[in-house]
Scaffold this active site. Structure first.
Site, PDB file in Angstrom:
ATOM      1  N   ARG A 101      -2.020  -0.965   5.592  1.00 29.18           N
ATOM      2  CA  ARG A 101      -3.443  -1.161   5.047  1.00 29.18           C
ATOM      3  C   ARG A 101      -3.082  -2.865   4.327  1.00 29.18           C
ATOM      4  NH1 ARG A 101      -4.864   3.809   1.212  1.00 29.18           N
ATOM      5  NH2 ARG A 101      -2.839   3.973   1.323  1.00 29.18           N
TER       6      ARG A 101
ATOM      7  N   CYS B 220       0.860  -1.225  -0.002  1.00 31.20           N
ATOM      8  CA  CYS B 220       0.100   0.230  -0.078  1.00 31.20           C
ATOM      9  C   CYS B 220       0.832   1.230   0.070  1.00 31.20           C
ATOM     10  CB  CYS B 220      -1.030  -0.122   1.068  1.00 31.20           C
ATOM     11  SG  CYS B 220      -0.233  -0.286   2.896  1.00 31.20           S
TER      12      CYS B 220
END
Lengths: 287, 148
Positions: free
Chosen positions: A250, A245
């Site tokens: 994430r 990410c």
């Protein structure tokens, strides 16, 4: 949402429900760990008995861009009263985004007695369950961790570059705007951290939040997840996948989904992610 | 040299004297608890997108209200009930910048968020909070017009 055991996950024991947590609040073999993006949430109120593990202060090296070392991890575990056989249960804000990040870091040190509370803090609060401002103190433990293993579930840039050249599978879990290179930074605030926009060549784009039900932060059932990751973007579980990410948080969430819920055997999180790749000289970028 | 609005400078001095992290967190929590959403007379949900703070995952909005003396009063909405930091930031900005000279509000640096929350903010959280500052400063610049 159906019971966790009925959702078809590959490793359903990696996930526990809010009911399960409520029944284990006084279980001394269980340690609840809250990990949030917002530093004010835990002090505001938290699940009784839960300790806080902060992603910057507790999990990152204070100087170099890296995670904590073995001795720091041992110190952390001792401080929060965890033994090698304590079951740690992570939960937090943002549909467990930061909780799965902490879970992933704990796996670098092999603490496999680890679970995530489905729905995280949002679901617990929505259900009107008890919360407190009391910060618990637990007896310090003598925790001996193994050396951090960066070879199994973590990817560094050289591995990613070789993976790209070998046409390996990548999943970019950022927003479509970040993936396309349309968004590099917000107006008047050029501090997003990357000089180039776009994505690593060959990466499929599956924003991390597609794996959760927005209304309560719970994970989608296995057949829904397979429809996204395997049917729609064609990830092959039998082949290695590298997730990334912007800084690897994430993508920890997606790593959890692919490995624990769908059973992909070889998934690595590239925590250098776009803040590294988007600044590297002479690496391929696709828009 | 850029001059900070007086109330903001005073608040930052107070915060600067609070070195203990837990004390600082408690102070910010107390501030967040004072958060009051924008009055219905100014705006009501669903809020118009032009007032939405870009990159703020707490779904924060900023609403400028013109004052007779030409300054602005700033109101906020934070739609994410878990957006505690955004609520604290809203109270700080509303209290310290409403009625302040626009020339000063217009030049506030987004880096003020690090003086308030410290450097241990995620990039996403930084962008959201900084976006609130940027938007407030932007409204001040617009109010000043070309001379600003």
């Amino acid at each position: 949402m159906t019971d966790i055991a009925d959702r078809g996950y590959a490793h359903s024991d990696a996930l526990v429900s809010t009911d399960w947590v409520a029944q284990h609040l006084d279980d001394r073999t269980v340690r609840l760990i809250e990990s949030n993006e917002d530093p004010l949430l835990y002090p505001m109120r938290h699940i009784p008995g839960a300790v806080e593990v902060d992603w910057t202060r507790d999990l990152n090296d204070p100087v170099r861009r890296d995670y904590l070392q073995q001795s720091d991890f041992e110190h952390l575990m001792s401080r929060i009263g965890v033994t090698p056989v304590t079951t740690v249960v992570f939960y937090g804000d943002k549909s467990n985004w930061w909780a799965t990040y902490a879970y992933w870091v704990f796996q670098l040190f092999g603490h496999t007695y680890a679970k995530v509370m489905d729905g995280g803090r949002l679901k617990w609060e929505k259900e009107g369950r008890p919360m407190t401002t009391d910060v618990p103190r637990y007896p310090v433990t003598d925790y001996r961790a193994r050396e951090r293993d960066d070879s199994t579930i973590r990817a560094f840039r050289d591995r990613v570059l070789a993976h790209v050249e070998a046409k390996g599978q990548l999943v970019d879990v950022r927003s479509p705007e970040e993936y396309s290179g349309e968004r590099l930074h917000m107006p008047d605030y050029p501090n997003e951290g990357a000089l180039r926009g776009g994505h690593i060549p060959g990466a499929a784009n599956v924003p991390w939040a597609r794996a959760v039900n927005a209304e309560d932060g719970t994970f989608k059932a296995a057949d829904q997840l397979r429809a996204i990751y395997q049917d729609q973007v064609g990830l092959d579980p039998s082949e290695e996948v590298i997730a990334y990410c912007r800084i690897g948080e994430r993508s920890s969430h997606t790593w959890f989904v692919l490995t624990r819920l769908l059973g992909f055997p070889t998934v690595r999180n590239y925590d250098g992610s776009w803040t590294e790749w988007g600044n590297l000289v002479n690496v391929p970028v696709e828009r | 040299m850029t001059v900070q609005p007086e109330k903001l400078a005073k608040f930052l001095r107070l915060l600067g004297r609070t070195q203990d992290r837990q004390e600082r967190i408690q102070l910010l929590l107390d501030i967040a608890r004072r958060f009051q959403p924008v009055p219905p007379a100014i705006a009501s949900p669903p809020y118009a997108v032009q007032f939405k703070v870009p990159a703020c995952e707490s779904q924060a909005y900023v609403f400028p209200e013109p004052n007779p003396d030409g300054t602005l009063t700033f109101h906020f909405a934070v739609e994410n009930p878990q957006g505690i930091s955004a609520m604290a930031m809203a109270v700080i900005l509303g209290d310290s910048l409403s009625g302040a000279p626009l020339e000063q509000v217009a030049t506030i640096s987004p880096d003020v968020i690090y003086e308030i929350f410290g450097r241990e903010l995620s990039m996403g959280k930084s962008m959201g909070l900084a976006g609130m500052v940027t938007m407030v400063a932007g409204f001040a610049r617009s109010r000043l017009g070309p001379r600003g």
